[in-house]
Write a protein that holds these residues in place. Structure first.
Motif, PDB file in Angstrom:
ATOM      1  N   UNK A  39      -7.789 -10.685  -7.523  1.00  0.00           N
ATOM      2  CA  UNK A  39      -7.960  -8.721  -7.271  1.00  0.00           C
ATOM      3  C   UNK A  39      -6.609  -8.245  -5.937  1.00  0.00           C
ATOM      4  N   UNK A  40      -5.856  -7.410  -5.857  1.00  0.00           N
ATOM      5  CA  UNK A  40      -4.915  -7.144  -4.962  1.00  0.00           C
ATOM      6  C   UNK A  40      -5.485  -5.394  -5.239  1.00  0.00           C
ATOM      7  N   UNK A  41      -5.226  -4.159  -3.744  1.00  0.00           N
ATOM      8  CA  UNK A  41      -4.946  -2.986  -4.036  1.00  0.00           C
ATOM      9  C   UNK A  41      -3.774  -2.235  -3.545  1.00  0.00           C
ATOM     10  N   UNK A  59      -2.548  -0.936 -12.789  1.00  0.00           N
ATOM     11  CA  UNK A  59      -3.634  -1.664 -13.374  1.00  0.00           C
ATOM     12  C   UNK A  59      -3.784  -1.783 -14.871  1.00  0.00           C
ATOM     13  N   UNK A  60      -2.899  -0.943 -16.000  1.00  0.00           N
ATOM     14  CA  UNK A  60      -3.483  -1.728 -17.339  1.00  0.00           C
ATOM     15  C   UNK A  60      -3.059  -2.747 -17.397  1.00  0.00           C
ATOM     16  N   UNK A  61      -1.680  -2.939 -17.330  1.00  0.00           N
ATOM     17  CA  UNK A  61      -1.256  -3.636 -17.553  1.00  0.00           C
ATOM     18  C   UNK A  61      -1.278  -5.468 -16.703  1.00  0.00           C
ATOM     19  N   UNK A  62      -1.755  -5.271 -15.312  1.00  0.00           N
ATOM     20  CA  UNK A  62      -1.786  -6.706 -15.228  1.00  0.00           C
ATOM     21  C   UNK A  62      -3.529  -7.134 -14.945  1.00  0.00           C
ATOM     22  N   UNK A  63      -3.886  -5.565 -15.263  1.00  0.00           N
ATOM     23  CA  UNK A  63      -5.450  -6.422 -15.933  1.00  0.00           C
ATOM     24  C   UNK A  63      -5.250  -6.972 -17.242  1.00  0.00           C
ATOM     25  N   UNK A  64      -4.554  -7.105 -18.373  1.00  0.00           N
ATOM     26  CA  UNK A  64      -4.330  -7.443 -19.643  1.00  0.00           C
ATOM     27  C   UNK A  64      -4.340  -9.511 -18.759  1.00  0.00           C
ATOM     28  N   UNK A  65      -3.378  -9.311 -18.031  1.00  0.00           N
ATOM     29  CA  UNK A  65      -3.261 -10.551 -17.463  1.00  0.00           C
ATOM     30  C   UNK A  65      -4.523 -11.499 -16.503  1.00  0.00           C
ATOM     31  N   UNK A  66      -5.316 -10.015 -16.170  1.00  0.00           N
ATOM     32  CA  UNK A  66      -6.269 -11.146 -15.694  1.00  0.00           C
ATOM     33  C   UNK A  66      -6.156 -10.985 -13.677  1.00  0.00           C
ATOM     34  N   UNK A  68      -7.457  -7.944 -10.970  1.00  0.00           N
ATOM     35  CA  UNK A  68      -7.646  -7.072 -10.818  1.00  0.00           C
ATOM     36  C   UNK A  68      -7.237  -6.097  -9.867  1.00  0.00           C
ATOM     37  N   UNK A  69      -6.357  -4.882 -10.488  1.00  0.00           N
ATOM     38  CA  UNK A  69      -5.691  -3.990  -9.540  1.00  0.00           C
ATOM     39  C   UNK A  69      -6.814  -2.304  -8.633  1.00  0.00           C
ATOM     40  N   UNK A  70      -6.960  -2.352  -7.937  1.00  0.00           N
ATOM     41  CA  UNK A  70      -7.527  -1.662  -6.814  1.00  0.00           C
ATOM     42  C   UNK A  70      -6.625  -0.288  -6.676  1.00  0.00           C
ATOM     43  N   UNK A  71      -6.566   0.699  -6.538  1.00  0.00           N
ATOM     44  CA  UNK A  71      -6.055   2.007  -6.587  1.00  0.00           C
ATOM     45  C   UNK A  71      -6.784   2.988  -5.196  1.00  0.00           C
ATOM     46  N   UNK A  72      -5.872   3.152  -4.301  1.00  0.00           N
ATOM     47  CA  UNK A  72      -6.585   4.167  -2.746  1.00  0.00           C
ATOM     48  C   UNK A  72      -5.594   5.154  -2.882  1.00  0.00           C
ATOM     49  N   UNK A  73      -6.371   5.851  -3.361  1.00  0.00           N
ATOM     50  CA  UNK A  73      -5.187   7.584  -2.978  1.00  0.00           C
ATOM     51  C   UNK A  73      -5.690   8.089  -1.993  1.00  0.00           C
ATOM     52  N   UNK A  74      -3.847   8.808  -0.942  1.00  0.00           N
ATOM     53  CA  UNK A  74      -3.625   8.798   0.328  1.00  0.00           C
ATOM     54  C   UNK A  74      -2.926   9.750   0.416  1.00  0.00           C
ATOM     55  N   UNK A  90      -7.717  -3.530   3.919  1.00  0.00           N
ATOM     56  CA  UNK A  90      -7.575  -4.614   2.133  1.00  0.00           C
ATOM     57  C   UNK A  90      -6.212  -4.578   1.993  1.00  0.00           C
ATOM     58  N   UNK A  91      -5.250  -3.290   2.540  1.00  0.00           N
ATOM     59  CA  UNK A  91      -3.733  -3.072   1.193  1.00  0.00           C
ATOM     60  C   UNK A  91      -2.869  -4.480   0.922  1.00  0.00           C
ATOM     61  N   UNK A  92      -2.785  -3.968   0.077  1.00  0.00           N
ATOM     62  CA  UNK A  92      -1.770  -5.184  -0.036  1.00  0.00           C
ATOM     63  C   UNK A  92      -0.363  -5.114  -0.559  1.00  0.00           C
ATOM     64  N   UNK A  93      -0.250  -3.462  -1.709  1.00  0.00           N
ATOM     65  CA  UNK A  93       0.726  -3.161  -2.119  1.00  0.00           C
ATOM     66  C   UNK A  93       0.749  -1.682  -1.408  1.00  0.00           C
ATOM     67  N   UNK A  94       2.258  -0.889  -1.502  1.00  0.00           N
ATOM     68  CA  UNK A  94       1.550   0.759  -0.963  1.00  0.00           C
ATOM     69  C   UNK A  94       3.427   1.384  -1.956  1.00  0.00           C
ATOM     70  N   UNK A  95       3.232   2.495  -2.029  1.00  0.00           N
ATOM     71  CA  UNK A  95       4.159   3.116  -2.934  1.00  0.00           C
ATOM     72  C   UNK A  95       4.901   3.409  -1.587  1.00  0.00           C
ATOM     73  N   UNK A  96       6.142   3.550  -1.380  1.00  0.00           N
ATOM     74  CA  UNK A  96       6.839   4.691  -0.018  1.00  0.00           C
ATOM     75  C   UNK A  96       7.674   5.036  -0.378  1.00  0.00           C
ATOM     76  N   UNK A  97       8.072   6.038  -0.042  1.00  0.00           N
ATOM     77  CA  UNK A  97       9.082   6.944  -0.511  1.00  0.00           C
ATOM     78  C   UNK A  97      10.490   6.652   0.250  1.00  0.00           C
ATOM     79  N   UNK A  98      11.968   6.054  -0.044  1.00  0.00           N
ATOM     80  CA  UNK A  98      12.313   6.209   0.536  1.00  0.00           C
ATOM     81  C   UNK A  98      12.581   7.003   1.884  1.00  0.00           C
ATOM     82  N   UNK A  99      13.741   6.343   2.846  1.00  0.00           N
ATOM     83  CA  UNK A  99      14.072   6.941   4.283  1.00  0.00           C
ATOM     84  C   UNK A  99      13.091   7.413   4.915  1.00  0.00           C
ATOM     85  N   UNK A 100      11.590   6.865   4.271  1.00  0.00           N
ATOM     86  CA  UNK A 100      10.763   7.847   5.485  1.00  0.00           C
ATOM     87  C   UNK A 100      10.341   6.599   6.774  1.00  0.00           C
ATOM     88  N   UNK A 101      10.250   5.063   6.406  1.00  0.00           N
ATOM     89  CA  UNK A 101      10.082   3.946   7.572  1.00  0.00           C
ATOM     90  C   UNK A 101      10.595   4.282   8.413  1.00  0.00           C
TER      91      UNK A 101
END
Length: 437
Positions: A39-41, A59-66, A68-74, A90-101
């Motif tokens: 289970x990841x977020x 989320x749908x693709x990972x679910x087929x592999x066993x 569970x992906x939780x999504x957190x809107x921000x 509790x967040x393991x991965x994030x979508x990040x826009x280039x050039x911001x960090x």
């Protein structure tokens, strides 16, 4: 040793030993090579943005592999980075826009891959730029205008601020609004804004809300090459006429936009197995993202803020491993984990096995040499009548011990030579005993 010798041919003992060894290997495997989490977020962004839609597909693709992906809107990239950098979020991965960090603030984050272009869309009202012929082509034209540059915590706000500063504009040179895209659009419809910055992929559903608004147009960056030279994380992308909406003919001509790269980012201790799984599913998802990017262009390891994870770099270069190419995910994971323990053990143990015969031969010769030393003592004391009984007892003990020695076929000659010599000493003692009698 006697216990092992007595039970070496016992099937139950062999089975029990195998189970103990298997349990030991499994324990070592679990500690040294922990399994990937089930289970990841993922921190995405607005519920109407492409980050969220991408997350839902993933989320749908990972679910087929066993998995569970939780999504957190921000609120966007800034919030995502803060969550990913917080060990208690509790967040393991994030979508990040280039050039911001600011990389110095996030030393423990790594890129998994760039996943799609995110153009900087500058929507403007033609009526607000009558003096410029109803066209916006330079950001410097925004001086004195009412402009939304993105909400707090968003990548849009960070990138728009950099572009405006490079264009010679400070926040005092125009009326700044820091609004979410849909809030900005509502004010735009009420004629309370002249231009809106939004950073989003061309496939994002939110763009539909903009191009359906009458009197709105898209800016073409005539200085795109200069901005790309100044900001290496940006790309110059041509948006073909009508690609945003054929029905509304938007844009109404080919335009040049600046595009950051949306990146999937993780913590540096991410499981290599998860990296492989995420990249494999990302390839499948991105096949449908074709508005601006060429087939096969993404996922990519180019134009990323954070260093690319080593396993991601290998995957992007060579594709999935043999195990992950032909086996189900969790089967490949367990075989791979087992190999990470067994192969190093074999590397250590195989050379040791070559020394076993030599060591065994050494200890056998040592044992035989000890017996010969005892025989020499008996022979030396053979002519002493007072030691006769002691000699016979010592010889009987030697005969008993020699009779219990077990050797392989290759070492049988040494054992039988020793038995022959023990027998000769027995004959000699008996002969001397008869002479004394």
């Amino acid at each position: 040793m006697n216990f092992i010798r007595n039970n070496i041919h016992n099937p139950l003992a062999i089975a029990a030993s195998f189970l103990v060894l298997l349990a030991l290997l499994f324990s070592i495997l679990w500690v040294l090579v922990p399994p990937p989490p089930r289970s990841i977020e993922l921190a995405t962004g607005f519920s109407t943005g492409l980050y969220q839609k991408f997350g839902e597909r993933l989320q749908a693709e990972l679910g087929q592999q066993g998995v569970s992906l939780k999504l957190r809107t921000t609120g966007g990239t800034g919030d995502n980075l803060a969550l990913l950098n917080d060990p208690n979020s509790g967040v393991d991965f994030a979508m990040v826009q280039g050039g911001v960090a600011d990389l110095s603030k996030y030393p423990k984050l790594v890129s998994i891959a760039g996943v799609f272009y995110e153009p900087v869309w500058v929507w403007y009202r033609q009526a607000s730029f009558k003096n410029e012929g109803g066209s916006l082509s330079l950001l410097s034209q925004l001086k004195g205008k009412r402009v939304s540059i993105g909400n707090e915590g968003s990548g849009t706000l960070s990138l728009a601020s950099q572009l405006l500063k490079a264009s010679g504009l400070s926040l005092n040179d125009f009326q700044v609004e820091k609004l979410k895209p849909l809030d900005a659009l509502e004010k735009f419809k009420k004629n309370e804004l002249d231009a809106i910055f939004i950073v989003s992929a061309a496939e994002a559903p939110i763009l539909k809300n903009f191009y359906e608004t009458p009197g709105i147009r898209l800016m073409s960056f005539e200085q795109a090459d200069a901005y790309v030279h100044l900001f290496p994380f940006l790309s110059k992308v041509t948006v073909p006429r009508g690609v945003v909406s054929i029905a509304y003919d938007l844009p109404r001509q080919d335009i040049q936009v600046l595009a950051a790269t949306a990146t999937l980012v993780a913590k540096d201790d991410v499981s290599p197995a998860l990296v492989t799984l995420l990249l494999g599913d990302t390839y499948d998802i991105l096949k449908t993202y074709s508005y601006l990017q060429r087939p096969g262009e993404f996922p990519s390891g180019v134009g990323l803020d954070f260093p690319l994870h080593v396993d991601a770099e290998i995957y992007l270069k060579d594709g999935p491993s043999f195990l992950h190419r032909y086996l189900p995910f969790w089967t490949a994971v367990w075989i791979g984990r087992f190999a990470k323990i067994v192969i190093p053990l074999l590397v250590i143990l195989i050379p040791l096995f070559t020394y076993i015969p030599a060591a065994k031969n050494f200890f056998l010769r040592l044992k035989l040499s000890q017996v010969y030393e005892e025989l020499k003592v008996i022979e030396r004391n053979a002519f002493s009548p007072e030691l006769r009984q002691q000699n016979f007892e010592a010889l009987a003990d030697i005969e008993r011990r020699v009779g219990n020695i077990k050797v392989s076929m290759l070492d049988a000659k040494e054992l039988y030579d020793l038995k022959s010599h023990v027998g000769e000493v027995r004959v000699r003692l008996n002969s001397l005993s008869q002479e004394k009698s």
